[in-house]
Design a protein around this motif. Structure first.
Motif, PDB file in Angstrom:
ATOM      1  N   ASP A 115       6.025   7.644   3.669  1.00 31.78           N
ATOM      2  CA  ASP A 115       6.458   6.294   4.018  1.00 31.78           C
ATOM      3  C   ASP A 115       5.703   5.284   3.148  1.00 31.78           C
ATOM      4  O   ASP A 115       4.504   5.086   3.336  1.00 31.78           O
ATOM      5  N   PRO A 116       6.392   4.653   2.196  1.00 29.24           N
ATOM      6  CA  PRO A 116       5.713   3.733   1.269  1.00 29.24           C
ATOM      7  C   PRO A 116       4.940   2.607   1.962  1.00 29.24           C
ATOM      8  O   PRO A 116       3.848   2.250   1.523  1.00 29.24           O
ATOM      9  N   GLN A 117       5.468   2.063   3.036  1.00 27.69           N
ATOM     10  CA  GLN A 117       4.777   0.981   3.737  1.00 27.69           C
ATOM     11  C   GLN A 117       3.500   1.502   4.414  1.00 27.69           C
ATOM     12  O   GLN A 117       2.461   0.853   4.377  1.00 27.69           O
ATOM     13  N   ALA A 118       3.580   2.682   5.007  1.00 31.98           N
ATOM     14  CA  ALA A 118       2.395   3.274   5.641  1.00 31.98           C
ATOM     15  C   ALA A 118       1.333   3.606   4.603  1.00 31.98           C
ATOM     16  O   ALA A 118       0.138   3.402   4.843  1.00 31.98           O
ATOM     17  N   LYS A 162      -3.263   9.462  -1.319  1.00 31.18           N
ATOM     18  CA  LYS A 162      -2.291   9.476  -0.218  1.00 31.18           C
ATOM     19  C   LYS A 162      -2.008  10.877   0.296  1.00 31.18           C
ATOM     20  O   LYS A 162      -1.528  11.052   1.406  1.00 31.18           O
ATOM     21  N   GLU A 185       0.915   2.017   1.751  1.00 30.33           N
ATOM     22  CA  GLU A 185       0.360   0.726   1.326  1.00 30.33           C
ATOM     23  C   GLU A 185      -0.705   0.245   2.317  1.00 30.33           C
ATOM     24  O   GLU A 185      -1.778  -0.205   1.915  1.00 30.33           O
ATOM     25  N   GLU A 186      -0.434   0.369   3.612  1.00 28.02           N
ATOM     26  CA  GLU A 186      -1.407  -0.033   4.632  1.00 28.02           C
ATOM     27  C   GLU A 186      -2.651   0.856   4.589  1.00 28.02           C
ATOM     28  O   GLU A 186      -3.775   0.368   4.729  1.00 28.02           O
ATOM     29  N   PHE A 205      -1.170   8.097   9.141  1.00 31.90           N
ATOM     30  CA  PHE A 205      -0.093   7.536   8.334  1.00 31.90           C
ATOM     31  C   PHE A 205       0.731   8.666   7.734  1.00 31.90           C
ATOM     32  O   PHE A 205       0.253   9.775   7.539  1.00 31.90           O
ATOM     33  N   GLU A 229      -3.818   2.484   1.960  1.00 33.90           N
ATOM     34  CA  GLU A 229      -4.582   2.155   0.758  1.00 33.90           C
ATOM     35  C   GLU A 229      -5.350   0.847   0.947  1.00 33.90           C
ATOM     36  O   GLU A 229      -6.508   0.729   0.541  1.00 33.90           O
ATOM     37  N   LYS A 230      -4.726  -0.112   1.614  1.00 32.33           N
ATOM     38  CA  LYS A 230      -5.412  -1.373   1.912  1.00 32.33           C
ATOM     39  C   LYS A 230      -6.625  -1.113   2.791  1.00 32.33           C
ATOM     40  O   LYS A 230      -7.712  -1.645   2.543  1.00 32.33           O
TER      41      LYS A 230
END
Length: 73
Positions: free
Chosen positions: A21-24, A59, A26-27, A17, A29-30
């Motif tokens: 990239d905020p979306q990457a 991150k 978030e994924e 990741f 961290e999930k």
């Protein structure tokens, strides 16, 4: 680039990741929370083949290793 290395009975899988990239993030961290919630131990590589156990998502970690819970038999 960050990478999550998930160890299991079949070997390992790698999930990269981009920490910018905020979306990457978030994924990632999930994924971290799902794996640690399922009993995996997370450890960040610190260099020279060493790793330190972590309980919080970072991150900026270059590599995070996930080890499954040991099973007795």
């Amino acid at each position: 680039m960050g990478v999550h290395i998930v160890m299991d009975q079949t070997g390992d899988s790698r999930h990269t990741f981009n920490p910018a990239d905020p979306q990457a993030v978030e994924e990632a961290e999930k994924r971290f929370k799902e794996l640690t919630g399922a009993g995996f131990t997370a450890a960040e590589r610190t260099g020279n083949g060493e790793a330190q156990v972590t309980r919080a998502f970072n991150k900026d970690a270059t590599e995070t290793l996930f080890f499954p819970r040991l099973k007795g038999g």
